[in-house]
Design an enzyme around this catalytic site. Sequence first.
Site, PDB file in Angstrom:
ATOM      1  N   LYS A   1      -9.095  11.089 -17.190  1.00  0.00           N
ATOM      2  CA  LYS A   1      -9.393  11.806 -18.429  1.00  0.00           C
ATOM      3  C   LYS A   1      -8.191  11.700 -19.391  1.00  0.00           C
ATOM      4  O   LYS A   1      -7.983  10.665 -19.956  1.00  0.00           O
ATOM      5  CB  LYS A   1      -9.774  13.248 -18.109  1.00  0.00           C
ATOM      6  CG  LYS A   1     -10.842  13.366 -16.996  1.00  0.00           C
ATOM      7  CD  LYS A   1     -12.229  12.922 -17.435  1.00  0.00           C
ATOM      8  CE  LYS A   1     -13.211  12.710 -16.282  1.00  0.00           C
ATOM      9  NZ  LYS A   1     -13.460  13.866 -15.441  1.00  0.00           N
TER      10      LYS A   1
ATOM     11  N   TYR B   1     -16.045  21.201 -10.666  1.00  0.00           N
ATOM     12  CA  TYR B   1     -16.627  19.860 -10.837  1.00  0.00           C
ATOM     13  C   TYR B   1     -17.600  19.604  -9.686  1.00  0.00           C
ATOM     14  O   TYR B   1     -17.226  19.695  -8.518  1.00  0.00           O
ATOM     15  CB  TYR B   1     -15.455  18.881 -10.834  1.00  0.00           C
ATOM     16  CG  TYR B   1     -15.804  17.429 -10.942  1.00  0.00           C
ATOM     17  CD1 TYR B   1     -16.378  16.917 -12.106  1.00  0.00           C
ATOM     18  CD2 TYR B   1     -15.521  16.554  -9.896  1.00  0.00           C
ATOM     19  CE1 TYR B   1     -16.659  15.564 -12.199  1.00  0.00           C
ATOM     20  CE2 TYR B   1     -15.800  15.207  -9.994  1.00  0.00           C
ATOM     21  CZ  TYR B   1     -16.374  14.724 -11.155  1.00  0.00           C
ATOM     22  OH  TYR B   1     -16.656  13.381 -11.243  1.00  0.00           O
TER      23      TYR B   1
ATOM     24  N   ARG C   1       0.810  -1.219   0.000  1.00  0.00           N
ATOM     25  CA  ARG C   1       0.000   0.000   0.000  1.00  0.00           C
ATOM     26  C   ARG C   1       0.844   1.269   0.000  1.00  0.00           C
ATOM     27  O   ARG C   1       0.427   2.317  -0.480  1.00  0.00           O
ATOM     28  CB  ARG C   1      -0.960  -0.027   1.209  1.00  0.00           C
ATOM     29  CG  ARG C   1      -1.701   1.267   1.458  1.00  0.00           C
ATOM     30  CD  ARG C   1      -2.949   1.069   2.303  1.00  0.00           C
ATOM     31  NE  ARG C   1      -2.726   0.354   3.546  1.00  0.00           N
ATOM     32  CZ  ARG C   1      -2.077   0.827   4.604  1.00  0.00           C
ATOM     33  NH1 ARG C   1      -1.542   2.032   4.572  1.00  0.00           N
ATOM     34  NH2 ARG C   1      -1.935   0.099   5.692  1.00  0.00           N
TER      35      ARG C   1
ATOM     36  N   ASP D   1      -7.534  22.264  -9.749  1.00  0.00           N
ATOM     37  CA  ASP D   1      -7.858  21.069 -10.545  1.00  0.00           C
ATOM     38  C   ASP D   1      -7.349  21.329 -11.963  1.00  0.00           C
ATOM     39  O   ASP D   1      -7.844  22.218 -12.665  1.00  0.00           O
ATOM     40  CB  ASP D   1      -9.377  20.845 -10.519  1.00  0.00           C
ATOM     41  CG  ASP D   1      -9.802  19.564 -11.250  1.00  0.00           C
ATOM     42  OD1 ASP D   1      -9.132  19.180 -12.227  1.00  0.00           O
ATOM     43  OD2 ASP D   1     -10.822  18.966 -10.851  1.00  0.00           O
TER      44      ASP D   1
HETATM   45  C1  PLP Z   1     -13.968  13.775 -13.994  1.00  0.00           C
HETATM   46  C2  PLP Z   1     -13.424  14.884 -13.217  1.00  0.00           C
HETATM   47  C3  PLP Z   1     -13.007  14.700 -11.897  1.00  0.00           C
HETATM   48  C4  PLP Z   1     -13.207  13.402 -11.177  1.00  0.00           C
HETATM   49  O1  PLP Z   1     -12.507  12.348 -11.749  1.00  0.00           O
HETATM   50  P1  PLP Z   1     -12.970  10.821 -11.536  1.00  0.00           P
HETATM   51  O2  PLP Z   1     -11.768  10.061 -11.896  1.00  0.00           O
HETATM   52  O3  PLP Z   1     -14.149  10.618 -12.414  1.00  0.00           O
HETATM   53  O4  PLP Z   1     -13.320  10.692 -10.081  1.00  0.00           O
HETATM   54  C5  PLP Z   1     -12.445  15.763 -11.244  1.00  0.00           C
HETATM   55  N1  PLP Z   1     -12.301  16.966 -11.836  1.00  0.00           N
HETATM   56  C6  PLP Z   1     -12.711  17.186 -13.099  1.00  0.00           C
HETATM   57  C7  PLP Z   1     -12.532  18.526 -13.690  1.00  0.00           C
HETATM   58  C8  PLP Z   1     -13.283  16.157 -13.820  1.00  0.00           C
HETATM   59  O5  PLP Z   1     -13.723  16.377 -15.062  1.00  0.00           O
END
Ligand code: PLP
Length: 392
Positions: free
Chosen positions: A210, A113, A60, A185
Amino acid sequence: MVASGRRQENRRLLTKIAQGGRDPALTGPFVNPPVVHASTVLFGDVDSMRPGGQPYVYGRIGTPTTEALESAITELEGAESTVICPSGLGAISAALLALLSSGDHLLMADNVYDPARTLATTLLARMGVETTFFDPTIGAGIESLMRETTRVVYLESPGSLTFEMTDIPAIASVAHARGALVVADNTWATPYFCRPLALGADVSLMAGTKYIGGHSDVMIGTVAAAPSAFARIREAYVTLGLCVGPDDIFLALRGLRTLGVRLEHHMRSGLAVARHLAGRPEVAAVLHPALPDHPGHALFERDMDGASGLFGVVLDGWSREKTNAFLEALSIFSLGYSWGGFESLAIPARLNRTATRWDAAGPLIRLHVGLEDTEDLIADLDAAFARVDNLA
Ligand SMILES: *Cc1c(COP(=O)(O)O)cnc(C)c1O
């Protein structure tokens, strides 16, 4: 589009993307790191079991696989260090739980988000953290919202539904003067196009789900931190028991190696589609920071080296029914949440804002322009416009 010196700098990142995290001590003669499935790690003697006695102690806590992705992201983000989380939302919650305590005040941009908002209004609220949402275009005006207890300013630039740009350097200078940290972010731009830590943020996190993974087959998150935040992020990461399986880390690392070439294509094709849509009579506005008429374009030019393939489209005075019929008439664009993969996606945007009003000339949809042929995508959109032309 962006000054040529900046673009040149940006291309050098291609080399880092290809080489990052490839420590021969981890990989031996192989190009890629081993996919280490591990819980137990063995020690040769009792002395090695003391803290710091050997590099790996338990599955971990880290393996050569984790370390390869961590160090690649650290290098690209210009961070002190990085932790890898089970999802993008996991990265957001790890960062905020690490940096906030009961009695603290959080400032969160109104365009983030949506699940980040939910975290603030549920779990963090129950823990005694108070949140104020702010206009993402506030800039240095954030000063008026700072309290004695403000510890974190959380933002997403551009916001991934409405695409306002936020002035990270202006916010960071106010926050730092007041003893608060800035968490950004960076999912939309990725470090290939933007390095929030160099702009003054203390933490840059991403949904690696993404563009890093890039193939719509892995959930992963990254939290890259400057020295001002790293120790607390690492402490929370270990204490919360967060870790990611080696197969998912391998997929993210494999995706990362083509990040630059994919993003160059997403940018070119996305801009061509955006410009085409801006010329359609049905479209009231295209929300794309790289277009010169976008209200955040000057910040985009100053802070980013390019644009990814995600942007918004406001349909002029359309009904919800007509908008839905348009989305369902698309055949290359599919309906689906998420983005950043090789495939084109569309969604109706549902906004949840409390600090600002969203005034638009009609319903908002969001498009992710994938790696299909640009002309095919434009033809798909034009055909869908023709299909709904007679609807009210
Ligand atoms: C999709 C997304 C997240 C969250 O990501 P996951 O892997 O789906 O939990 C966070 N910030 C933004 C801008 C996103 O588009």
